[in-house]
Design a protein around this motif. Structure first.
Motif, PDB file in Angstrom:
ATOM      1  N   PHE A 122       0.847  -1.196   0.000  1.00  0.00           N
ATOM      2  CA  PHE A 122       0.000   0.000   0.000  1.00  0.00           C
ATOM      3  C   PHE A 122       0.883   1.247   0.000  1.00  0.00           C
ATOM      4  O   PHE A 122       1.846   1.339   0.764  1.00  0.00           O
ATOM      5  CB  PHE A 122      -0.898   0.032   1.242  1.00  0.00           C
ATOM      6  CG  PHE A 122      -1.816  -1.149   1.371  1.00  0.00           C
ATOM      7  CD1 PHE A 122      -3.076  -1.126   0.804  1.00  0.00           C
ATOM      8  CD2 PHE A 122      -1.417  -2.280   2.069  1.00  0.00           C
ATOM      9  CE1 PHE A 122      -3.930  -2.217   0.922  1.00  0.00           C
ATOM     10  CE2 PHE A 122      -2.256  -3.373   2.197  1.00  0.00           C
ATOM     11  CZ  PHE A 122      -3.514  -3.339   1.620  1.00  0.00           C
ATOM     12  N   HIS A 123       0.551   2.191  -0.854  1.00  0.00           N
ATOM     13  CA  HIS A 123       1.202   3.504  -0.859  1.00  0.00           C
ATOM     14  C   HIS A 123       0.124   4.511  -0.487  1.00  0.00           C
ATOM     15  O   HIS A 123      -0.698   4.909  -1.321  1.00  0.00           O
ATOM     16  CB  HIS A 123       1.790   3.808  -2.236  1.00  0.00           C
ATOM     17  CG  HIS A 123       2.962   2.950  -2.588  1.00  0.00           C
ATOM     18  ND1 HIS A 123       4.241   3.453  -2.711  1.00  0.00           N
ATOM     19  CD2 HIS A 123       3.065   1.615  -2.840  1.00  0.00           C
ATOM     20  CE1 HIS A 123       5.078   2.471  -3.018  1.00  0.00           C
ATOM     21  NE2 HIS A 123       4.383   1.345  -3.108  1.00  0.00           N
ATOM     22  N   ILE A 124       0.137   4.929   0.790  1.00  0.00           N
ATOM     23  CA  ILE A 124      -0.929   5.750   1.349  1.00  0.00           C
ATOM     24  C   ILE A 124      -0.337   7.060   1.885  1.00  0.00           C
ATOM     25  O   ILE A 124       0.777   7.097   2.413  1.00  0.00           O
ATOM     26  CB  ILE A 124      -1.644   5.004   2.499  1.00  0.00           C
ATOM     27  CG1 ILE A 124      -2.133   3.630   2.013  1.00  0.00           C
ATOM     28  CG2 ILE A 124      -2.814   5.818   3.038  1.00  0.00           C
ATOM     29  CD1 ILE A 124      -3.182   3.682   0.919  1.00  0.00           C
ATOM     30  N   LEU A 125      -1.121   8.144   1.753  1.00  0.00           N
ATOM     31  CA  LEU A 125      -0.710   9.437   2.286  1.00  0.00           C
ATOM     32  C   LEU A 125      -1.141   9.564   3.741  1.00  0.00           C
ATOM     33  O   LEU A 125      -2.303   9.316   4.085  1.00  0.00           O
ATOM     34  CB  LEU A 125      -1.330  10.569   1.460  1.00  0.00           C
ATOM     35  CG  LEU A 125      -0.680  10.881   0.109  1.00  0.00           C
ATOM     36  CD1 LEU A 125      -1.569  11.809  -0.706  1.00  0.00           C
ATOM     37  CD2 LEU A 125       0.704  11.500   0.299  1.00  0.00           C
ATOM     38  N   GLU A 126      -0.198   9.924   4.595  1.00  0.00           N
ATOM     39  CA  GLU A 126      -0.482  10.230   5.995  1.00  0.00           C
ATOM     40  C   GLU A 126       0.153  11.567   6.312  1.00  0.00           C
ATOM     41  O   GLU A 126       1.375  11.728   6.193  1.00  0.00           O
ATOM     42  CB  GLU A 126       0.073   9.138   6.925  1.00  0.00           C
ATOM     43  CG  GLU A 126      -0.658   7.807   6.815  1.00  0.00           C
ATOM     44  CD  GLU A 126      -0.161   6.791   7.815  1.00  0.00           C
ATOM     45  OE1 GLU A 126       0.672   7.151   8.677  1.00  0.00           O
ATOM     46  OE2 GLU A 126      -0.604   5.618   7.747  1.00  0.00           O
ATOM     47  N   ALA A 127      -0.680  12.523   6.680  1.00  0.00           N
ATOM     48  CA  ALA A 127      -0.214  13.887   6.970  1.00  0.00           C
ATOM     49  C   ALA A 127       0.555  14.472   5.792  1.00  0.00           C
ATOM     50  O   ALA A 127       1.558  15.171   5.956  1.00  0.00           O
ATOM     51  CB  ALA A 127       0.653  13.898   8.239  1.00  0.00           C
ATOM     52  N   GLY A 128       0.087  14.142   4.572  1.00  0.00           N
ATOM     53  CA  GLY A 128       0.675  14.715   3.370  1.00  0.00           C
ATOM     54  C   GLY A 128       1.945  14.044   2.890  1.00  0.00           C
ATOM     55  O   GLY A 128       2.515  14.463   1.881  1.00  0.00           O
ATOM     56  N   LYS A 129       2.391  12.996   3.590  1.00  0.00           N
ATOM     57  CA  LYS A 129       3.597  12.286   3.177  1.00  0.00           C
ATOM     58  C   LYS A 129       3.291  10.802   3.002  1.00  0.00           C
ATOM     59  O   LYS A 129       2.422  10.255   3.671  1.00  0.00           O
ATOM     60  CB  LYS A 129       4.711  12.491   4.209  1.00  0.00           C
ATOM     61  CG  LYS A 129       5.176  13.929   4.303  1.00  0.00           C
ATOM     62  CD  LYS A 129       6.346  14.088   5.250  1.00  0.00           C
ATOM     63  CE  LYS A 129       6.827  15.540   5.296  1.00  0.00           C
ATOM     64  NZ  LYS A 129       7.975  15.724   6.205  1.00  0.00           N
TER      65      LYS A 129
END
Length: 362
Positions: free
Chosen positions: A178-185
């Motif tokens: 998974f390539h997920i954004l967390e807090a914009g990163k």
């Protein structure tokens, strides 16, 4: 195992499953194994059928090969202005056989509509604070059936899941990244599923379990990239996706997605053309006593299928050999360099007139 079911169990939505069935259909044409078309039945009388495989020109694969050779071939040169960066990138591409494997995935992109390239670090060295200070860059390649967009806008996939199939000790496993954004990163999260019979979602392994398997021994559960840029590249054909009612679908379509009827016509007519030669094969009926010379040696090549041996008791039953049609007139319909078509006037052995269509191949 159904990847979409697993994603939904984690509360993750992706492209509708019906679209992936379309990709499987395009893939079946690429492999010339199309359900309900590649095999057909021919009625042979008395309620029996013969199952036949339809001959195929394999044009779906051919057109994928052609577009792949146009997009990525030996004439393609990748250059970067900065010399040091250019040398580094060229080394990474060479070690990952990009020109060879990349061309393969251009072909896969042509029949699934989409491909992806995911760089990763191998043989990493990490300090106590978790900072990576050395490693080798590798590239994972994946085609349409292993790409599951999670979020997208205007065709740009901002979050995505990728599936890689591995076999270990005759058991099949699926590595989902998974390539997920967390807090914009971007955060990269890994999961390994064991494909088990009767389970749609498979059995999810714990990190300590998957580390016992050789392909996943260096796999970490989560990586914080500290980057706002995606750590993957989505590559799709520059063709509008009209295979899904959802116009926002960011996935591509096969190069021949709208030409399935053309592929059917080509294979149907090619198979019929081939059958004309098989059904029109010449056979010569030979009496048993004519098969050998006086010294007992074969009079004809035993491997030549044109000769058909009559039963040994053929004459004892009072049968006669006069079963030869007589050609009265040859009428040429078409004369070409390769094929000649005739419609002859002939007489049957009983004296009745008939028409005989003949295709000659030079």
């Amino acid at each position: 195992m159904n990847i979409i079911s697993y994603l939904q169990s984690r509360g993750i939505d992706t492209v509708d499953s019906s679209f992936y069935r379309r990709i499987e259909e395009w893939q079946s044409w690429y492999k010339s194994r199309v359900k309900g078309f590649s095999f057909y039945r021919v009625y042979s009388g008395q309620g029996t059928y013969n199952r036949r495989k339809r001959k195929s020109l394999g044009m779906a694969k051919k057109v994928c090969e052609d577009i792949a050779d146009l997009l990525l071939n030996e004439k393609v040169v990748i250059t970067i202005d900065d010399t040091a960066t250019d040398e580094f990138v060229q080394d990474v591409l060479k070690r990952n056989r990009f020109l060879v494997v990349g061309n393969d995935y251009q072909e896969r992109k042509a029949y699934t509509g989409t491909a992806a390239y995911i760089p990763y670090l191998d043989n990493m060295e990490i300090d106590e604070a978790g900072n990576v200070y050395s490693g080798e860059i590798g590239i994972n390649y994946v085609s349409g059936l292993g790409i599951y967009p999670v979020s997208w806008h205007n065709g740009i996939v901002t979050e995505c899941a990728f599936a890689f199939t591995k076999t270990v000790n005759r058991k099949k496993y699926v590595h989902i990244q998974f390539h997920i954004l967390e807090a914009g990163k971007y955060v990269i999260e890994n999961a390994v599923l064991e494909c088990t019979a009767g389970s749609r979602e498979g059995k999810e392994l714990r990190p300590e379990e998957w580390k016992q398997l050789k392909p996943f021994k260096n796999l970490v559960q989560k990586i914080y990239t500290d980057s706002t840029e995606p750590q993957y590249v989505i590559d799709r054909l520059n063709i509008v996706n009209n295979a899904d009612d959802d116009e926002s679908n960011p996935m591509g379509i096969a190069i021949y997605a709208n030409a399935i009827d053309v592929l059917k016509k080509l294979d149907t007519e090619y198979d019929s053309y081939s059958n004309e030669f098989e059904l029109g094969r010449k056979r010569i009926f030979v009496a048993p006593e004519m098969l050998k010379n006086n010294d007992g040696s074969p009079a004809f090549d035993p491997e030549d299928s044109v000769f058909y041996k009559l039963p040994d008791d053929y004459y004892e039953k009072g049968e006669k050999m006069d079963y030869i049609e007589k050609t009265v007139k040859k009428n040429y319909v078409y004369q070409g360099k390769i094929l000649t078509l005739r419609c002859d006037d002939a007489l049957l052995p009983d004296g009745k007139p008939c028409k005989r269509e003949i295709i000659e191949h030079s």
